[in-house]
Write a protein that holds these residues in place. Structure first.
Motif: not given
Length: 375
Positions: A128-133
């Motif tokens: 699902g992808g990496g972390p974002t703000l």
């Protein structure tokens, strides 16, 4: 002898046309002609009709999954992703196991029993992808965890030994309050003094409070406040939002006469970003993972020389994941994947920080610093 029914021999014709039939009848009426063409069997006609209805396409197979090359392709991509994470997330982990000094006639002997961990978490990669703000827990198993103080659920209190239900409930509630004050209080996480957490500890327990205060005042390798309190340097990092994900469990049992022992084992996940980062720092989010084990004792003041309503600390353990191997200044220092480490490189085994089943005391088997497989 052939085992194929006569009507289904390989050299037979699938059908006869109207023109062939008319020619045969005409030649037969004239007294000559060739042998009659074979009429296909009922089974052959059924097969022929089905193929015609399907546009001559072969019938579907019984395998309903993806083609073999597609499955292998996805497997290879998944393995490459796992390898990349293993390289990028080489970050420090430290573990401590502390048994505070106690009066032998005041507390029960130190138990070798390990606190039970919470529900297990699959070691499979989370997609699902990496972390974002806006989504700091994306790509982490903790994304589905409960958050904050509400995640620390108390078991139903019952009387144990000669401690009443109310006393057991008090011990459970105060253990939770200590965990919240030492790991979830925003001011403490930003490097503040954990005054509320300290207020739950019994001042009559030898060395416990003096040692904790000295660690906060003059932290060093021997007296480090992060062994009990989760603290970050506000000049170095800041939290991404206020949400902290939490998972674990709490249990209790009878201690010595007039005592109840509470065991807690909880993992906390903190998304952090460098203090100077703005919106452009979204790709530099680091999730620090802290697992803490506590064994707290509440004693009946009518039978023990204790302060009423205060907790004695029998044991505390901590493991920190995705942080620098060397902590300084009494703070945890998150490791950022895109930044080359400046402290001593980790040398221990790789561990999954979301493994909640391995007893905390066995996480690194004496290794001071290792690597993490994911964050």
């Amino acid at each position: 002898m052939s085992t194929v029914p006569p009507s289904e021999q390989p050299d037979e014709q699938p059908s006869i046309s109207d023109e062939q039939l008319e020619a045969f009848l005409r030649e037969a009426a004239e007294g000559g002609g060739t042998a009659a063409p074979k009429e296909p069997s009922a089974r052959a006609r059924m097969v022929t009709q089905r193929l015609r209805e399907q546009g001559d396409a072969p019938p579907p197979g019984w395998r309903t999954g993806p083609a073999l090359h597609e499955t292998n392709g996805r497997t290879r991509r998944r393995r490459r992703l796992g390898a990349a994470l293993g390289v990028l997330l080489v970050a420090g982990l430290a573990i401590v196991a502390i048994r505070p000094s106690i009066l032998l006639d005041q507390l029960p002997g130190a138990s070798d029993d390990k606190p039970e961990a919470g529900a297990s978490v699959s070691a499979a990669p989370v997609t699902g992808g990496g972390p974002t703000l806006d989504a700091p827990f994306r790509g982490s198993p903790a994304r589905s965890w409960a958050e904050g103080a509400d995640a620390i659920e108390l078991p139903a209190a019952e009387a144990v030994g000669d401690m009443s239900k109310d006393q057991v409930e008090q011990a459970l509630r105060q253990t939770k309050d200590f965990l919240v004050a030492s790991n979830l209080d925003p001011a403490v996480r930003r490097g503040g003094r954990p005054a509320k957490a300290l207020s739950f500890l019994d001042p009559k327990q030898p060395d416990m409070l003096p040692d904790a205060r000295r660690a906060l005042r003059s932290p060093d390798s021997e007296n480090d406040p992060v062994n009990l309190f989760t603290r970050f340097d506000p000049d170095e990092v800041r939290p991404v939002g206020e949400v902290v994900k939490v998972r674990g469990r709490m249990t209790y049992e009878a201690g010595k006469p007039g005592q109840v022992r509470v065991r807690a084992d909880y993992t906390f996940v903190y998304p952090m970003v460098k203090a100077e980062s703005g919106e452009s720092g979204a790709d530099r989010i680091s999730r620090t993972i802290v697992r803490r084990g506590l064994t707290m004792v509440l004693s009946d003041p009518a039978r023990w020389d204790v302060t009423a309503g205060k907790l004695l600390v029998e044991r505390y353990d901590a493991a920190y994941f995705n942080v620098a191997c060397e902590n300084e200044g009494g703070f945890l220092h998150p490791s950022f994947p895109t930044v080359a480490p400046t402290d001593s490189p980790p040398t221990g085994e790789a561990r999954d920080p979301y493994d909640l089943e391995t007893p905390l005391g066995e996480v690194f088997d004496g290794e001071a610093c290792g690597t993490v497989t994911r964050s």
